[in-house]
Design an enzyme around this catalytic site. Sequence first.
Site, PDB file in Angstrom:
ATOM      1  N   GLY A 143      43.699 -50.125 -52.204  1.00 62.30           N
ATOM      2  CA  GLY A 143      44.772 -49.207 -51.821  1.00 62.30           C
ATOM      3  C   GLY A 143      45.011 -49.169 -50.323  1.00 62.30           C
ATOM      4  CE1 TYR A 144      46.736 -44.904 -45.463  1.00 62.56           C
ATOM      5  CE2 TYR A 144      46.379 -46.777 -44.020  1.00 62.56           C
ATOM      6  CZ  TYR A 144      46.828 -45.490 -44.222  1.00 62.56           C
ATOM      7  OH  TYR A 144      47.370 -44.788 -43.175  1.00 62.56           O
ATOM      8  CG  LEU A 145      48.639 -50.952 -51.577  1.00 66.54           C
ATOM      9  CD1 LEU A 145      49.573 -51.196 -52.761  1.00 66.54           C
ATOM     10  CD2 LEU A 145      47.397 -51.840 -51.701  1.00 66.54           C
ATOM     11  CG  HIS A 146      48.222 -54.116 -45.316  1.00 65.19           C
ATOM     12  ND1 HIS A 146      48.273 -55.449 -45.670  1.00 65.19           N
ATOM     13  CD2 HIS A 146      46.903 -53.798 -45.302  1.00 65.19           C
ATOM     14  CE1 HIS A 146      47.052 -55.913 -45.827  1.00 65.19           C
ATOM     15  NE2 HIS A 146      46.186 -54.925 -45.620  1.00 65.19           N
ATOM     16  N   GLY A 164      50.449 -57.349 -46.298  1.00 66.82           N
ATOM     17  CA  GLY A 164      49.546 -58.403 -46.786  1.00 66.82           C
ATOM     18  C   GLY A 164      49.311 -58.254 -48.281  1.00 66.82           C
ATOM     19  CG  HIS A 165      47.190 -54.826 -49.838  1.00 60.59           C
ATOM     20  ND1 HIS A 165      47.107 -53.952 -48.796  1.00 60.59           N
ATOM     21  CD2 HIS A 165      45.913 -55.098 -50.204  1.00 60.59           C
ATOM     22  CE1 HIS A 165      45.837 -53.684 -48.532  1.00 60.59           C
ATOM     23  NE2 HIS A 165      45.087 -54.368 -49.362  1.00 60.59           N
ATOM     24  CG  MET A 167      49.403 -56.989 -41.599  1.00 60.18           C
ATOM     25  SD  MET A 167      50.832 -56.602 -42.580  1.00 60.18           S
ATOM     26  CE  MET A 167      52.089 -56.838 -41.332  1.00 60.18           C
ATOM     27  CB  SER A 168      42.855 -55.029 -41.996  1.00 62.53           C
ATOM     28  OG  SER A 168      41.761 -54.252 -42.458  1.00 62.53           O
TER      29      SER A 168
HETATM   30  P1  AMP Z   1      41.547 -54.784 -49.934  1.00 59.00           P
HETATM   31  O1  AMP Z   1      42.441 -53.675 -50.375  1.00 59.00           O
HETATM   32  O2  AMP Z   1      41.301 -54.799 -48.465  1.00 59.00           O
HETATM   33  O3  AMP Z   1      40.307 -54.904 -50.774  1.00 59.00           O
HETATM   34  O4  AMP Z   1      42.360 -56.125 -50.198  1.00 59.00           O
HETATM   35  C1  AMP Z   1      42.875 -56.429 -51.464  1.00 59.00           C
HETATM   36  C2  AMP Z   1      43.335 -57.870 -51.471  1.00 59.00           C
HETATM   37  O5  AMP Z   1      44.348 -58.054 -50.488  1.00 59.00           O
HETATM   38  C3  AMP Z   1      42.201 -58.849 -51.139  1.00 59.00           C
HETATM   39  O6  AMP Z   1      42.322 -60.002 -51.967  1.00 59.00           O
HETATM   40  C4  AMP Z   1      42.468 -59.169 -49.700  1.00 59.00           C
HETATM   41  O7  AMP Z   1      41.990 -60.440 -49.304  1.00 59.00           O
HETATM   42  C5  AMP Z   1      43.989 -59.144 -49.660  1.00 59.00           C
HETATM   43  N1  AMP Z   1      44.462 -58.919 -48.299  1.00 59.00           N
HETATM   44  C6  AMP Z   1      44.056 -57.961 -47.437  1.00 59.00           C
HETATM   45  N2  AMP Z   1      44.666 -58.100 -46.249  1.00 59.00           N
HETATM   46  C7  AMP Z   1      45.472 -59.183 -46.353  1.00 59.00           C
HETATM   47  C8  AMP Z   1      46.370 -59.853 -45.456  1.00 59.00           C
HETATM   48  N3  AMP Z   1      46.550 -59.448 -44.194  1.00 59.00           N
HETATM   49  N4  AMP Z   1      47.038 -60.950 -45.919  1.00 59.00           N
HETATM   50  C9  AMP Z   1      46.859 -61.386 -47.193  1.00 59.00           C
HETATM   51  N5  AMP Z   1      46.026 -60.794 -48.089  1.00 59.00           N
HETATM   52  C10 AMP Z   1      45.346 -59.712 -47.667  1.00 59.00           C
END
Ligand code: AMP
Length: 290
Positions: A37-40, A42-43, A190-191
Amino acid sequence: MSAVTQIPMVERVSELRAALDAARRDGGSVGLVPTMGYLHEGHQSLVTRSASENDLTVVSIFVNPLQFAEGEDYGTYPRDLDRDREMCAAAGAGLIFAPPTEEMYPQTPVTAVTVKGLNALLEGRFRPTHFDGVTTVVAKLFALFGPGRAYFGEKDYQQLAIIRRMTADLSFPVEVVGCPTFREPDGLAMSSRNVYLEPDERPAATVLWRSLQAGREAVVQGSRDPDEVEAVMAAVLAAEPKASPDYATVVDAATLDRPDVLDGELRLLVAAHLGRARLIDNVGVDCDRL
Ligand code: AMP
């Protein structure tokens, strides 16, 4: 003003299964995008990719306690479910699965999935229990989800490699699709954790990307000595007083082993603390295609 598009959100495993069964009944394909969650954006790029390749895209939103160690940010991990819902809808998802912790873990799990070796390298040296938590929850999600495709970001490159290996070793009927890292215009990956950066730390956070670019450039210019490439990366990080690095390294892109001589497909990876944020990033370079 246009009305905000909404998509269904379910919290129960039984509801997820019913929705997936209905989608598959007519031969529909399903894609899963696991997130915390807390999507951006990238997600969203993962969701868009899945929506282009599947009839139904499910986004799971679950902050998995198993993958956080004592003292990490489980309790403070950012959350905004309403905004996530809008972002999923905008990117073409059809369903959100947002289970409460007790739905995923009705009893304390005594079963764990471990991808030996790969889980102890790189991030594993700093977060020794992290990947077992990730593989255990992803195995569970795959078991709930059934046959289909699952989308993961290269942003978490080691995680992607570990999930590919787990999927092969355990014969999950899931095609794991790796997707490129989505970046801010200045290169910062993005994170969700970028929200931890204070305004004065935000410009400094580009140091991870600058370090990776410098390391890649050293390889492009002909360096085949990992020590030399890592020294270039470390020097960029050391020049940023706000960053305190955990590692800056170059490994074989497939095995994640550190070669004696650089050759073939490589991955450069960095991790650093900036204030309250611990950030990771990586980039690929193929010696055979220079
Ligand atoms: P998270 O919510 O951080 O666990 O990420 C969920 C999914 O989104 C994981 O497969 C991450 O690798 C992917 N993800 C996170 N940040 C990015 C980004 N900047 N670009 C592409 N995929 C991302």
